[in-house]
Design a protein around this motif. Structure first.
Motif, mmCIF file in Angstrom:
data_model
loop_
_atom_site.group_PDB
_atom_site.id
_atom_site.type_symbol
_atom_site.label_atom_id
_atom_site.label_comp_id
_atom_site.label_asym_id
_atom_site.label_seq_id
_atom_site.Cartn_x
_atom_site.Cartn_y
_atom_site.Cartn_z
ATOM 1 N N TYR A 287 1.808 7.448 4.744
ATOM 2 C CA TYR A 287 2.852 7.044 3.798
ATOM 3 C C TYR A 287 2.439 7.359 2.352
ATOM 4 O O TYR A 287 1.257 7.255 1.995
ATOM 5 C CB TYR A 287 3.117 5.535 3.890
ATOM 6 C CG TYR A 287 3.795 5.096 5.172
ATOM 7 C CD1 TYR A 287 5.008 5.654 5.577
ATOM 8 C CD2 TYR A 287 3.235 4.090 5.953
ATOM 9 C CE1 TYR A 287 5.648 5.226 6.733
ATOM 10 C CE2 TYR A 287 3.865 3.649 7.115
ATOM 11 C CZ TYR A 287 5.065 4.233 7.504
ATOM 12 O OH TYR A 287 5.683 3.807 8.652
ATOM 13 N N ALA A 288 3.414 7.708 1.532
ATOM 14 C CA ALA A 288 3.155 7.925 0.107
ATOM 15 C C ALA A 288 2.809 6.587 -0.547
ATOM 16 O O ALA A 288 3.358 5.540 -0.178
ATOM 17 C CB ALA A 288 4.379 8.541 -0.577
ATOM 18 N N THR A 289 1.913 6.635 -1.516
ATOM 19 C CA THR A 289 1.472 5.419 -2.215
ATOM 20 C C THR A 289 2.650 4.624 -2.765
ATOM 21 O O THR A 289 2.742 3.407 -2.590
ATOM 22 C CB THR A 289 0.523 5.793 -3.373
ATOM 23 O OG1 THR A 289 -0.634 6.420 -2.822
ATOM 24 C CG2 THR A 289 0.108 4.572 -4.172
ATOM 25 N N GLU A 290 3.579 5.339 -3.435
ATOM 26 C CA GLU A 290 4.705 4.640 -4.069
ATOM 27 C C GLU A 290 5.637 3.991 -3.054
ATOM 28 O O GLU A 290 6.297 2.987 -3.357
ATOM 29 C CB GLU A 290 5.493 5.580 -4.995
ATOM 30 C CG GLU A 290 6.062 6.817 -4.324
ATOM 31 C CD GLU A 290 5.170 8.035 -4.478
ATOM 32 O OE1 GLU A 290 5.690 9.110 -4.829
ATOM 33 O OE2 GLU A 290 3.944 7.914 -4.227
ATOM 34 N N ASP A 291 5.688 4.514 -1.826
ATOM 35 C CA ASP A 291 6.557 3.922 -0.807
ATOM 36 C C ASP A 291 5.983 2.614 -0.271
ATOM 37 O O ASP A 291 6.722 1.664 0.008
ATOM 38 C CB ASP A 291 6.768 4.910 0.351
ATOM 39 C CG ASP A 291 7.475 6.172 -0.095
ATOM 40 O OD1 ASP A 291 8.186 6.111 -1.122
ATOM 41 O OD2 ASP A 291 7.309 7.213 0.552
ATOM 42 N N VAL A 292 4.658 2.556 -0.154
ATOM 43 C CA VAL A 292 4.011 1.324 0.322
ATOM 44 C C VAL A 292 4.131 0.230 -0.738
ATOM 45 O O VAL A 292 4.419 -0.933 -0.437
ATOM 46 C CB VAL A 292 2.520 1.581 0.644
ATOM 47 C CG1 VAL A 292 1.820 0.258 1.001
ATOM 48 C CG2 VAL A 292 2.387 2.578 1.786
ATOM 49 N N ARG A 293 3.936 0.610 -1.990
ATOM 50 C CA ARG A 293 3.866 -0.391 -3.053
ATOM 51 C C ARG A 293 5.215 -0.703 -3.689
ATOM 52 O O ARG A 293 5.346 -1.689 -4.425
ATOM 53 C CB ARG A 293 2.876 0.065 -4.130
ATOM 54 C CG ARG A 293 1.450 -0.075 -3.662
ATOM 55 C CD ARG A 293 0.384 0.516 -4.567
ATOM 56 N NE ARG A 293 0.741 0.677 -5.958
ATOM 57 C CZ ARG A 293 0.015 1.384 -6.819
ATOM 58 N NH1 ARG A 293 -1.092 1.993 -6.407
ATOM 59 N NH2 ARG A 293 0.397 1.488 -8.074
ATOM 60 N N SER A 294 6.224 0.071 -3.415
ATOM 61 C CA SER A 294 7.541 -0.187 -4.003
ATOM 62 C C SER A 294 8.043 -1.575 -3.593
ATOM 63 O O SER A 294 7.990 -1.943 -2.421
ATOM 64 C CB SER A 294 8.535 0.883 -3.546
ATOM 65 O OG SER A 294 9.817 0.609 -4.047
ATOM 66 N N SER A 295 8.496 -2.357 -4.569
ATOM 67 C CA SER A 295 9.054 -3.698 -4.347
ATOM 68 C C SER A 295 8.036 -4.737 -3.891
ATOM 69 O O SER A 295 8.413 -5.823 -3.450
ATOM 70 C CB SER A 295 10.211 -3.648 -3.330
ATOM 71 O OG SER A 295 11.187 -2.731 -3.745
ATOM 72 N N ILE A 296 6.749 -4.424 -3.989
ATOM 73 C CA ILE A 296 5.743 -5.398 -3.570
ATOM 74 C C ILE A 296 5.634 -6.531 -4.600
ATOM 75 O O ILE A 296 5.818 -6.323 -5.798
ATOM 76 C CB ILE A 296 4.363 -4.712 -3.369
ATOM 77 C CG1 ILE A 296 3.440 -5.604 -2.544
ATOM 78 C CG2 ILE A 296 3.715 -4.369 -4.719
ATOM 79 C CD1 ILE A 296 2.164 -4.903 -2.075
ATOM 80 N N VAL A 297 5.386 -7.727 -4.123
ATOM 81 C CA VAL A 297 5.093 -8.879 -4.978
ATOM 82 C C VAL A 297 3.788 -9.454 -4.440
ATOM 83 O O VAL A 297 3.715 -9.831 -3.277
ATOM 84 C CB VAL A 297 6.203 -9.955 -4.906
ATOM 85 C CG1 VAL A 297 5.912 -11.072 -5.897
ATOM 86 C CG2 VAL A 297 7.569 -9.356 -5.162
ATOM 87 N N ALA A 298 2.758 -9.490 -5.265
ATOM 88 C CA ALA A 298 1.450 -9.896 -4.753
ATOM 89 C C ALA A 298 0.641 -10.635 -5.804
ATOM 90 O O ALA A 298 0.828 -10.454 -7.009
ATOM 91 C CB ALA A 298 0.667 -8.668 -4.272
ATOM 92 N N ALA A 299 -0.269 -11.477 -5.323
ATOM 93 C CA ALA A 299 -1.199 -12.185 -6.203
ATOM 94 C C ALA A 299 -2.582 -12.122 -5.572
ATOM 95 O O ALA A 299 -2.723 -12.286 -4.358
ATOM 96 C CB ALA A 299 -0.763 -13.641 -6.374
#
Length: 622
Positions: A287-299
């Motif tokens: 998977y492309a980096t931006e597809d995995v991280r798109s819309s992520i909410v994390a702490a």
């Protein structure tokens, strides 16, 4: 050539004492100064420096409650830790190399290892008081600008052990400052999330978290928008929580030893890399980096022994290892190992969450590919426009200029509408740190539209390029984005349209406190001796009373009517900015639906109610 007659000998060398040095170079100790409109302004750093000491006591198992009172210009903090040893009460707040944190056995993983913070607060305060309660005895001392005014002898007390600190920031250094309650609320909540079981009382309201970072994401996420139940994992010296939503952009909260690292650092970079790697390995797809991280909410929160931060304000972690020991594990491998094992196991044990993540990643992939064609054309168009971009009058320094640590925080982009307003700001701005982006009329209402519109609309595309936020806010070129529109119905509507653009497509930019509204005066009241600029009808009436005998009154109907010479006074050091703050419980979708949806009567009522111009103000100004 003229001779230089200035003598350079031993008398030319001057050594500043600690108070003078801090007051002469406050930026070295607390970052930028500011008036409190920005979340990273110095007055909040002062609060944090005192709070961090109380938090460190709690982390060491001493005291479960901290009491804070903050009024307009005064801060009071009372903890119930061990209390400063009475014989060291004065030295701990006034000697630069004195503190309890140099003994790493007492404070293995504390925030403030260098012992400078409390001294900086003392030196930068008009009034500073420290009082320690310890084993039935107490001692206090009072200071002004770091200079000891008076102290008590040791006295008996019935108070519980702990430390009390009160201070009033110096109004000469922090001009026209005021504390914004929402910023303090957010700071205090973060302290509680990171210290489950700690109770903080702030002006009588109690804050408490039972579930740490899980509570943080619950409180800051729209429950209806998250795609799967929040993943919450804890290990020794590490805790993380994550989910995916439907919003654009990425949203992160990162912490080190209880310190909110707003600029991230090695621990957050490790998390971003690791989460992409583990998803690729788990699903067996590249998977492309931006597809995995798109819309992520994390702490993510980690604890490090003797952390190295990239500045005194501790907003970015620079440590590469978990401790000074040369054999210590790297931060990157520590975070990666934890995520690789625990996230992979979690996905195997929770197939519904696994499927939801896969679906979210593939949806992002589909959206990205659909955008690819138009994105390429738009970026080529923007590249050509940048060569002769009449919309952007750029400045010389930017937020990404890491070497310009102090100045870069002043970098500002004014978004204006109309040639006359843009012209006034352009002529009066500071070309070093202030840029201007000029809109042509009202921007498009992008509520409910997809990100495709950002590339199809030339104005939006040029704006995102001017800010360099196409791939996230890491490369943001300006610390402050200031909407500068007229104080009338049209101006208020333009503000809402610009705010809609940022909330819809770049919400993390708003959440991180980069968006503001410029407040400009409505009236100028003057006589031959004095000129007073007024921001409300009440201020105008006060100015008329002060100047007396029928002064000249000018009503500014638009920014374009203010001459460049005058405009320079409103965008300088004393610039009045109103920050756009997202409340903890705010749902962006509901907010935008209310203001920018089809219920236009609600929007019209809001605009009229929030105008600073009263209905009959023009008649009164005449």
């Amino acid at each position: 050539m003229a001779e230089n007659n200035v003598t350079y000998d031993e008398s030319s060398i001057r050594s500043l004492d600690w108070k003078e040095h801090i007051r002469l170079r406050p930026g070295m100790y607390i970052g930028k100064l500011g008036d409190g409109a920005s979340v990273d302004d110095g007055i909040y750093v002062l609060v944090k420096e005192i709070m961090d000491n109380s938090i460190d006591e709690h982390m060491m198992g001493n005291g479960k409650t901290i009491e804070i009172k903050i009024s307009e210009h005064r801060v009071e903090v009372r903890d119930y830790g061990r209390g400063i040893p009475l014989g060291a009460v004065i030295d701990c707040v006034s000697k630069i190399n004195t503190g309890g944190k140099y003994d790493s056995g007492a404070f293995q993983k504390s925030v403030g290892l260098n012992g400078v913070g409390t001294k900086a607060v003392n030196a930068l305060s008009n009034y500073f008081k420290v009082q320690s309660y310890r084993d039935g005895k107490t001692k206090w001392a009072e200071f002004e600008e770091g200079i000891l005014l008076r102290e008590s002898k040791e006295e008996t007390t019935s108070q519980r052990n702990g430390t009390f600190i009160a201070f009033e920031p110096d109004g000469q250094i922090f001009k026209n400052f005021k504390y914004i309650p929402q910023y303090l609320d957010s700071m205090i909540r973060n302290y509680c999330y990171l210290n489950a079981g700690l109770t903080i009382s702030f002006n009588g309201q109690k804050y408490f978290s039972q579930n740490g970072l899980l509570d943080l994401l619950r409180d800051n996420s729209d429950e209806e928008a998250i795609r799967y139940p929040i993943i919450h994992l804890k290990g020794e010296d590490i805790e993380l929580a994550m989910t995916h939503g439907n919003q654009y952009g990425e949203e992160y909260y990162s912490f080190v030893n209880g310190q909110y690292t707003t600029q991230g650092g090695t621990h957050l970079n490790a998390f971003k890399e690791s989460i992409v790697r583990v998803m690729r390995e788990h699903f067996g797809k590249d998977y492309a980096t931006e597809d995995v991280r798109s819309s992520i909410v994390a702490a993510i929160a980690i604890r490090v022994q003797e952390p190295i931060f990239e500045s005194q304000t501790k907003t970015k972690l620079g440590s590469n290892t978990l401790s000074p020991d040369p054999n210590s594990q790297s931060v990157r491998s520590f975070v990666n190992d934890f995520i690789k094992e625990r996230i992979d196991n979690y996905l195997h044990m929770h197939p519904e969450t696994r499927d939801a993540i896969k679906k979210r990643i593939e949806q992002s992939e589909k959206e990205r590919k659909e955008l690819a064609g138009i994105k390429k054309l738009a970026n080529e168009r923007a590249k050509k426009a940048n060569l002769h971009n009449k919309k952007l009058r750029d400045c010389r320094q930017h937020l990404t200029d890491a070497k310009l640590d102090e100045l870069r925080f002043s970098t500002t982009l004014f978004i204006t509408e109309g040639d006359s307003a843009s012209g006034s700001i352009t002529k009066s701005r500071d070309v070093q740190t202030q840029a201007v982006f000029s809109l042509r009329g009202k921007p498009l209402n992008c509520f409910g539209l997809t990100k495709k519109v950002v590339y199809e609309n030339e104005e939006f595309n040029l704006l995102q390029h001017a800010l360099d936020i196409e791939n996230g806010i890491e490369n943001l070129r300006f610390n402050r984005i200031v909407i500068a529109t007229d104080a009338d119905v049209d101006g208020m509507h333009i503000r809402l349209l610009i705010m809609t653009f940022f909330l819809q497509f770049f919400p993390d930019l708003v959440r991180n406190g980069h968006l503001y509204i410029l407040e400009t005066p409505l009236f100028r009241v003057r006589n031959k001796k004095e000129t007073i600029y007024c921001y409300s009808e009440e201020e105008k009436q006060n100015a008329i009373e002060k100047l007396g005998s029928k002064p000249e009154i000018t009503r500014f109907k638009g920014l374009g009517e203010i001459s460049p010479e005058e405009f320079g006074k409103f965008i300088g050091e004393d610039m009045l900015l109103e920050p756009i703050i997202l409340q903890k419980e705010t749902s962006i979708q509901k907010l935008l639906t209310y203001f920018m949806g089809k219920n236009s009567p609600d929007r019209q009522r809001f605009i009229i109610d929030n105008l600073k111009v009263e209905k009959n103000v023009e008649e009164m100004a005449a």
